[in-house]
Design a protein around this motif. Structure first.
Motif, short mmCIF file in Angstrom:
data_model
loop_
_atom_site.label_atom_id
_atom_site.label_comp_id
_atom_site.label_asym_id
_atom_site.label_seq_id
_atom_site.Cartn_x
_atom_site.Cartn_y
_atom_site.Cartn_z
N ILE A 172 -10.18 13.43 63.18
CA ILE A 172 -10.00 12.67 62.46
C ILE A 172 -11.43 12.19 61.75
CG2 ILE A 172 -7.95 11.07 62.82
CD1 ILE A 172 -9.27 9.02 63.82
N ALA A 173 -12.34 13.18 61.90
CA ALA A 173 -13.69 12.97 61.67
C ALA A 173 -13.75 13.35 60.55
CB ALA A 173 -14.67 13.53 62.42
N PRO A 174 -14.91 12.90 59.67
CA PRO A 174 -14.99 13.16 58.64
C PRO A 174 -15.67 14.89 58.01
CG PRO A 174 -16.68 10.78 59.32
CD PRO A 174 -15.71 11.21 60.22
N TRP A 175 -15.66 15.27 57.11
CA TRP A 175 -15.68 16.90 57.45
C TRP A 175 -16.48 17.24 57.68
CZ3 TRP A 175 -18.34 19.28 53.56
CH2 TRP A 175 -19.04 19.38 52.91
N GLU A 176 -17.26 16.59 57.28
CA GLU A 176 -18.82 16.82 57.34
C GLU A 176 -19.38 16.99 58.89
OE1 GLU A 176 -22.50 16.67 54.51
OE2 GLU A 176 -21.55 14.75 55.01
N ALA A 177 -18.86 16.21 59.73
CA ALA A 177 -19.23 15.76 61.54
C ALA A 177 -18.74 17.31 61.51
CB ALA A 177 -18.74 14.61 61.82
N GLN A 178 -17.42 17.24 61.43
CA GLN A 178 -16.67 18.60 61.76
C GLN A 178 -17.33 20.00 61.84
OE1 GLN A 178 -12.54 18.85 60.34
NE2 GLN A 178 -11.51 17.20 61.67
N GLY A 179 -17.85 20.01 60.14
CA GLY A 179 -18.97 21.48 59.52
C GLY A 179 -19.85 21.63 60.43
N ILE A 180 -20.89 20.62 61.43
CA ILE A 180 -21.69 20.39 62.45
C ILE A 180 -20.97 21.19 63.63
CG2 ILE A 180 -23.32 19.04 63.87
CD1 ILE A 180 -23.73 16.97 61.10
N LYS A 181 -19.55 20.39 63.81
CA LYS A 181 -19.55 20.53 65.27
C LYS A 181 -19.24 22.14 65.35
CE LYS A 181 -17.63 20.03 69.92
NZ LYS A 181 -18.98 19.42 70.54
N CYS A 182 -18.35 23.03 64.50
CA CYS A 182 -18.26 24.32 63.85
C CYS A 182 -19.53 25.05 64.25
CB CYS A 182 -17.17 24.49 62.95
SG CYS A 182 -15.96 24.45 62.73
N ALA A 183 -20.65 24.45 63.83
CA ALA A 183 -21.74 25.05 63.68
C ALA A 183 -22.43 25.27 65.03
CB ALA A 183 -23.06 24.45 63.21
N ASP A 184 -22.43 24.28 65.56
CA ASP A 184 -22.88 23.70 67.12
C ASP A 184 -21.91 25.04 68.47
OD1 ASP A 184 -23.21 23.01 70.16
OD2 ASP A 184 -21.79 21.46 69.99
N LYS A 207 -13.47 25.42 73.26
CA LYS A 207 -13.42 25.80 72.40
C LYS A 207 -12.44 26.11 71.25
CE LYS A 207 -16.15 24.07 74.41
NZ LYS A 207 -16.77 23.01 73.95
N ARG A 208 -11.46 26.70 71.62
CA ARG A 208 -10.10 27.34 70.38
C ARG A 208 -9.47 25.82 70.03
NH1 ARG A 208 -6.68 31.07 69.22
NH2 ARG A 208 -8.27 32.65 69.42
N ALA A 209 -8.99 25.02 71.77
CA ALA A 209 -8.27 24.40 71.03
C ALA A 209 -8.96 23.18 70.49
CB ALA A 209 -8.22 22.98 72.33
N ILE A 210 -10.26 22.64 70.52
CA ILE A 210 -11.29 22.24 69.70
C ILE A 210 -11.44 22.82 68.11
CG2 ILE A 210 -14.00 21.19 68.49
CD1 ILE A 210 -14.83 21.23 71.99
N LEU A 211 -11.01 23.62 67.89
CA LEU A 211 -11.19 24.65 66.64
C LEU A 211 -9.66 24.65 65.35
CD1 LEU A 211 -13.55 27.79 67.05
CD2 LEU A 211 -13.32 25.95 65.29
N GLU A 212 -9.47 24.16 66.62
CA GLU A 212 -7.48 23.98 66.29
C GLU A 212 -7.63 22.37 65.02
OE1 GLU A 212 -5.46 24.93 69.32
OE2 GLU A 212 -5.37 27.07 69.05
N VAL A 213 -8.19 21.68 65.69
CA VAL A 213 -8.55 20.25 65.43
C VAL A 213 -9.59 20.51 63.90
CG1 VAL A 213 -7.22 19.25 67.14
CG2 VAL A 213 -9.61 19.29 66.57
N LEU A 214 -10.79 21.11 63.64
CA LEU A 214 -10.90 21.01 62.76
C LEU A 214 -10.60 21.60 61.77
CD1 LEU A 214 -14.64 21.84 64.80
CD2 LEU A 214 -13.57 19.54 64.77
N THR A 215 -9.80 21.14 60.94
CA THR A 215 -9.05 21.97 60.00
C THR A 215 -9.94 21.56 58.31
OG1 THR A 215 -7.81 19.73 59.68
CG2 THR A 215 -6.72 21.32 60.63
N ARG A 216 -10.58 20.22 58.77
CA ARG A 216 -11.47 20.30 57.43
C ARG A 216 -12.58 20.53 57.37
NH1 ARG A 216 -8.15 15.46 58.35
NH2 ARG A 216 -10.13 14.67 59.73
N ALA A 217 -12.82 21.58 58.54
CA ALA A 217 -14.01 21.63 58.14
C ALA A 217 -14.39 22.59 57.20
CB ALA A 217 -14.62 22.28 59.47
#
Length: 245
Positions: A172-184, A207-217
């Motif tokens: 439920i994080a803001p999309w920019e936070a999700q984007g930073i996590k993807c870069a990480d 990591k796969r489980a995390i990426l599956e929730v980063l839908t707004r990145a």
């Protein structure tokens, strides 16, 4: 809604994070009826997944701390992580922060997000506090850093439970936070199989489980994160003498 208290004492900020977009009339009622009931000087900041901190929260920018924001964040991170080295390679930990911040900047995210990318491990891995980040870099950066900080070990919280809490927060994080996590994830996943295939067997499913929730990145960060993960999974499954792709 999840509430995180970012600062103690006069000038407290309560960040209310909602999984759904919050209508303006609800925001108005919070400001009119809820905020006055809080201790003097305490403010409420409501964020939802659609928030772009660079535009929606410009009104919260403090001019005295916003000048040269990215450069200050970089040098702060350099000093805080000065004695740390990356696992496996032995390179200065700063190189990881440099890679993550570079990916975020090239993807076109806001100055808040680039600053937070430099600082994303500062609370988790150094003596930095979220209150300190708020004071030095402003509320918008502190929100992102707070969201990106992993749940620390504690009694009754094993690794699986902590990772589940991290996923719920990032979902439920803001999309920019999700984007930073993807870069990480791109930075951390690239060599894990080569250097520690045993740990990779646990790390990659997490990591796969995390990426599956980063839908707004943003796709510019989410797509490379998926590509890096899939490549690592293929390497892990390949016979020992098979060439990597």
């Amino acid at each position: 809604m999840a509430i995180a208290k970012l600062e103690l004492g006069p000038g407290d900020v309560l960040v209310v994070q909602s999984k759904n977009r919050v209508p303006q009339d609800v925001l108005d009622r919070i400001k009119t009826y809820v905020e006055p009931q809080l201790p003097h000087g305490v403010k409420i900041l409501v964020i939802d997944p659609s928030v772009t901190l660079s535009s929606d929260y410009n009104r919260h920018r403090e001019p005295d701390v916003m000048s040269d924001l990215i450069n200050r964040a970089r040098e702060f991170a350099r000093a805080k992580h000065a004695e740390q080295l990356r696992n496996y390679t032995g390179l200065p930990y700063f190189t990881h922060l440099e890679e993550v911040a570079g990916l975020v900047e090239r993807a076109g995210l806001s100055e808040f997000a680039v600053a937070a990318a430099w600082l994303h491990d500062s609370v988790e891995d150094t003596d930095t506090t979220v209150a300190e980040v708020t004071s030095l870099f402003g509320m918008a950066v502190a929100i992102l850093v707070n969201v990106l900080t992993d749940t620390p070990p504690a009694e009754g919280l094993n690794r699986d439970r902590r990772k589940a809490m991290d996923r719920a927060r990032l979902a439920i994080a803001p999309w920019e936070a999700q984007g930073i996590k993807c870069a990480d994830l791109v930075s951390n996943t690239s060599t894990i199989v080569k250097h520690d295939p045993g740990f990779a067997k646990r790390y990659l499913p997490e990591k796969r489980a995390i990426l599956e929730v980063l839908t707004r990145a943003p796709p510019a960060l989410r797509d490379p994160a998926w590509a890096s993960l899939i490549d690592a999974e293929r390497q892990l499954e390949a016979p020992p003498d098979a060439p990597s792709r």
